[in-house]
Design a protein around this motif. Structure first.
Motif, short mmCIF file in Angstrom:
data_model
loop_
_atom_site.label_atom_id
_atom_site.label_comp_id
_atom_site.label_asym_id
_atom_site.label_seq_id
_atom_site.Cartn_x
_atom_site.Cartn_y
_atom_site.Cartn_z
N ASP A 128 -145.00 -22.44 -50.00
CA ASP A 128 -144.48 -23.03 -51.24
C ASP A 128 -144.04 -21.90 -52.17
O ASP A 128 -144.85 -21.04 -52.52
CB ASP A 128 -145.59 -23.83 -51.96
CG ASP A 128 -146.05 -25.04 -51.14
OD1 ASP A 128 -145.98 -24.97 -49.90
OD2 ASP A 128 -146.48 -26.03 -51.75
N HIS A 129 -142.78 -21.92 -52.59
CA HIS A 129 -142.28 -20.87 -53.49
C HIS A 129 -141.72 -21.49 -54.76
O HIS A 129 -140.86 -22.36 -54.71
CB HIS A 129 -141.19 -20.06 -52.77
CG HIS A 129 -140.44 -19.14 -53.68
ND1 HIS A 129 -141.07 -18.32 -54.60
CD2 HIS A 129 -139.11 -18.90 -53.82
CE1 HIS A 129 -140.16 -17.63 -55.26
NE2 HIS A 129 -138.96 -17.97 -54.82
N THR A 130 -142.27 -21.04 -55.91
CA THR A 130 -141.81 -21.53 -57.21
C THR A 130 -141.47 -20.35 -58.11
O THR A 130 -141.84 -19.22 -57.82
CB THR A 130 -142.92 -22.35 -57.89
OG1 THR A 130 -144.08 -21.52 -58.01
CG2 THR A 130 -143.26 -23.59 -57.09
N HIS A 131 -140.77 -20.67 -59.20
CA HIS A 131 -140.47 -19.65 -60.22
C HIS A 131 -141.32 -19.96 -61.45
O HIS A 131 -140.80 -20.10 -62.55
CB HIS A 131 -138.98 -19.66 -60.56
CG HIS A 131 -138.10 -19.29 -59.41
ND1 HIS A 131 -136.74 -19.52 -59.40
CD2 HIS A 131 -138.37 -18.69 -58.22
CE1 HIS A 131 -136.23 -19.08 -58.25
NE2 HIS A 131 -137.20 -18.58 -57.52
N ALA A 132 -142.62 -20.14 -61.26
CA ALA A 132 -143.51 -20.62 -62.32
C ALA A 132 -143.35 -19.82 -63.62
O ALA A 132 -143.53 -18.61 -63.63
CB ALA A 132 -144.95 -20.52 -61.83
N HIS A 191 -141.15 -10.46 -61.76
CA HIS A 191 -139.89 -10.91 -62.41
C HIS A 191 -139.20 -12.04 -61.64
O HIS A 191 -138.03 -12.31 -61.88
CB HIS A 191 -138.88 -9.76 -62.56
CG HIS A 191 -139.38 -8.62 -63.38
ND1 HIS A 191 -139.56 -8.70 -64.74
CD2 HIS A 191 -139.75 -7.36 -63.03
CE1 HIS A 191 -140.00 -7.53 -65.20
NE2 HIS A 191 -140.14 -6.72 -64.18
N HIS A 192 -139.87 -12.65 -60.69
CA HIS A 192 -139.18 -13.63 -59.84
C HIS A 192 -140.00 -14.91 -59.65
O HIS A 192 -139.56 -15.99 -60.02
CB HIS A 192 -138.83 -12.97 -58.51
CG HIS A 192 -138.20 -13.87 -57.49
ND1 HIS A 192 -137.54 -13.40 -56.39
CD2 HIS A 192 -138.14 -15.21 -57.39
CE1 HIS A 192 -137.10 -14.42 -55.67
NE2 HIS A 192 -137.45 -15.53 -56.26
N GLY A 193 -141.21 -14.81 -59.09
CA GLY A 193 -141.94 -16.06 -58.87
C GLY A 193 -143.17 -15.89 -58.01
O GLY A 193 -143.70 -14.78 -57.85
ZN ZN Z 1 -137.04 -17.50 -55.66
#
Ligand code: ZN
Length: 663
Positions: A128-132, A191-193
């Motif tokens: 699971d990848h988010t930009h929280a 700086h990304h997620g």
């Molecule tokens: Zn991303």
């Protein structure tokens, strides 16, 4: 952040169905993913047509949002190819996309996410990848790396910023060779997620929620929102005109009309009211991919401005943008993007989001709202630290983005324009709203009926309940149009009533007064309220829906015919007065449009009987023997509003199938 997991909803699901389920749970939180941000995957072994087992990564396809993704939004890519790609020393991102597409088991699936190789590298079934917002906010502060490690602990891998795509995948490949994955629940990309992973769908999802909750708890308590002194719910008419001036100037910089959304909320005003707003807002976006929507920095407006000073501000912004391009493009054959700002800060007055369509402007509005909140938080944690300009430039001018240029196709004829339609809940008005939207316009739909606020759905339409005989209600509707979309380019004067037949000898005063008030006087008030915005609009036009009763009146319809004749004369005067300012005014005369609420089946039958016809004959009782529908009239409305009638004003066109009484 609360978990949205529900055991009953998750029961009896295949791996891919579970992947869809938890992806949507993530997508339901705007502070985790916004507009296409973030991606998820599941690794599956399945038999192909030949009975052979294949190891596949189902990864989010580009163009899909996690909030609404379906099974077909995941691209099935062979794991073997993805792992081979990860082992390459170098690879261009366009080659990566090409090879990934050729390794899909379904050629009709969407293009896999650019993070597909990274998903493949992580050995867990679910990723699971988010930009929280909360995680990225903490990494965007001084000592961001140490601070996020203090907050999230040692069961998380920390990866310094590198460009997403192959370079990032390669970096993680090198970094994680031979590591013991059982020691980790997740991975933060500075700086990304955030990435979390597990062989269990629920565990991977819950790890995201747990880590984000920790990050949220570490943010400073929320900033006090102060309602500035003298704040009025309704902006002044001078400020509304300034907004239309701003919109016109941004449109000139872009080379096409834009939608401008004005956020006057207390939060936005608090952000823009600070002495050093320009300084900290100018440091860069929340995550680098946002630059594709928002550009690197906003336009900072003077606190009060006119046509000349706003044009000067935008020219200076454009010059800065070109200098930024020149600074970083050295030696590469890149195409400079348009230099128009995507958002703006008006000190003390709020913020603007711009876009070529209302949907795009809404995306910018959402992203910049989250960015402003993150900046306010980071400012209380030592200061906002975005990525260096060079890294942001590399994202904005990524080869995959440059490859998309020139492939957008032809824009619809009214894209970026704002139309206001009266009498919009039914019949010709409703059909006009739909036709204008289909032609690319954003539409403010006015009607006296309460259901107008829910008749239409979408970012490019705003339903406003408005009694057009009420001057204050018209002013409020115009104000809402300018606040929501930035101005007015097209007015469709359609609201009207058709009283029951009465000969003059017995015509009552109330019917006469009411008909004149709705069909004529209110339209004058509408033109008057819209004129200051139309003259600042893009190829502006008024379209007046009159009636065949103007050239060919009928007995028993004195009030209706006189009101529509008066309206036609009003339009002719408006054409004379507004023509030199570029505003066109044209009139159409529909007749016998019988698919409207006015024409019940009973009425249709009784009128047909009266003339000794069947209902079908009665509907086609014209020279061409055609049925005239609301949609036909609406198509002429769009034509009159757009370039087809670009050199015509003061014209009257019948939409009636041809009438021997008029010809
Ligand atoms: Zn991303």
């Amino acid at each position: 952040m609360k978990s949205r997991w529900n055991d009953a909803d998750a029961a009896d699901k295949s791996l891919l169905e579970l992947r869809v389920y938890t992806s949507r749970l993530l997508g339901a939180e705007p502070s985790l993913v916004l507009h296409g941000g973030g991606n998820t995957s599941v690794k599956v072994r399945e038999k192909n047509l030949f009975g052979r087992e294949e190891h596949l990564l189902y990864v989010k396809g580009s163009g899909w949002d996690l909030a609404s993704i379906e099974g077909k939004g995941f691209a099935p890519v062979r794991m073997e190819t993805l792992l081979d790609l990860a082992a390459l020393e170098t690879l261009s991102d366009s080659d990566m996309v090409r090879v990934q597409r050729s390794a899909m088991t379904d050629p009709n699936a969407p293009t896999p996410s650019v993070e597909a190789i990274l998903h493949a590298l992580l050995p867990h079934r679910f990723v699971d990848h988010t930009h929280a917002d909360a995680v990225v906010t903490i990494t965007n502060t001084p000592r961001g790396h140490e601070r996020i490690r203090e907050v999230l602990g040692e069961r998380v891998l920390y990866v310094p910023y590198v460009m997403p795509g192959f370079v990032l995948a390669r970096h993680v490949y090198e970094m994680t060779r031979g590591i013991d994955w059982s020691k980790y629940d997740g991975m933060v990309l500075l700086h990304h997620g955030l990435f979390t992973f597990s062989d269990d769908a629920k565990e991977s999802y819950e790890r995201t929620i747990a880590l984000v909750s920790k990050a949220e708890a570490a943010l400073p308590s929320s900033v006090a929102i102060v309602q500035p002194e003298g704040f009025s719910v309704w902006p002044s008419s001078d400020d509304l005109v300034r907004v239309a001036t701003l919109r016109r100037a941004v449109g000139r910089s872009l080379g096409a009309p834009v939608i401008a959304k004005w956020d006057r909320s207390p939060v936005a005003r608090t952000f823009t009211d600070r002495a050093n707003t320009a300084e900290f807002a100018g440091r860069g976006p929340l995550t680098p991919d946002h630059i594709l929507h928002t550009k690197r920095v906003p336009l900072i407006l003077p606190s009060t401005f006119d046509d000349a000073s706003v044009a000067a501000s935008i020219d200076a912004y454009a010059a800065d943008y070109r200098a930024y391009f020149d600074r970083h493009t050295t030696g590469r054959a890149l195409t400079c993007l348009d230099p128009a700002p995507r958002w703006a800060i008006w000190p003390g007055q709020g913020a603007f989001a711009f876009g070529p369509t209302a949907a795009r402007a809404s995306v910018v509005a959402d992203i910049t709202r989250h960015t402003r909140q993150a900046i306010l938080n980071a400012e209380r944690m030592g200061g906002w630290v975005a990525l260096p300009e060079r890294d942001l430039f590399d994202m904005e001018y990524w080869e995959l983005e440059q490859a998309k240029l020139g492939k957008a196709g032809v824009a619809p004829p009214l894209q970026g324009k704002v139309a206001l339609v009266t009498g919009a809940a039914t019949g010709i008005g409703r059909a006009s709203v739909e036709a204008l939207r289909a032609a690319g316009a954003a539409v403010v739909a006015l009607d006296i009926r309460a259901e107008i606020t829910s008749t239409f759905r979408g970012a490019n339409v705003l339903g406003v309940r408005c009694d057009v005989t009420d001057r204050a209600a018209i002013d409020e509707a115009v104000s809402l149009a300018v606040q929501s979309f930035g101005g007015i380019d097209v007015v469709v004067a359609n609201a009207g009533i058709f009283p029951s037949s009465q000969p003059i000898a017995s015509l009552d005063d109330e019917t006469w007064d009411r008909t004149i008030a709705v069909n004529l006087t209110s339209q004058m008030a509408l033109f008057r309220a819209c004129a200051p915005f139309l003259v600042l609009g893009h190829e502006p036009a008024i379209v007046v829906v009159a009636s065949k009763n103007v050239p060919a009146p009928g007995p028993g319809a004195a009030a209706y015919s006189a009101s529509k004749a008066g309206l036609t004369q009003l339009a002719r005067v408006a054409a004379l007065e507004l023509g030199p300012k570029g505003v066109r005014v044209n009139v159409l005369h529909p007749h016998a449009v019988m698919d409207t609420a006015l024409w019940t089946p009973e009425l249709l039958e009784s009128r047909a009987k009266h003339y000794g016809m069947t209902t079908e004959q009665y509907k086609r009782n014209n020279l061409l023997k055609v049925e005239v529908r609301s949609k036909d009239v609406a198509d002429v409305v769009v034509a009159m509003a757009g370039p087809l009638f670009g050199k015509t004003t003061g014209a009257q066109v019948a939409v009636d199938g041809g009438s021997d009484r008029i010809i």
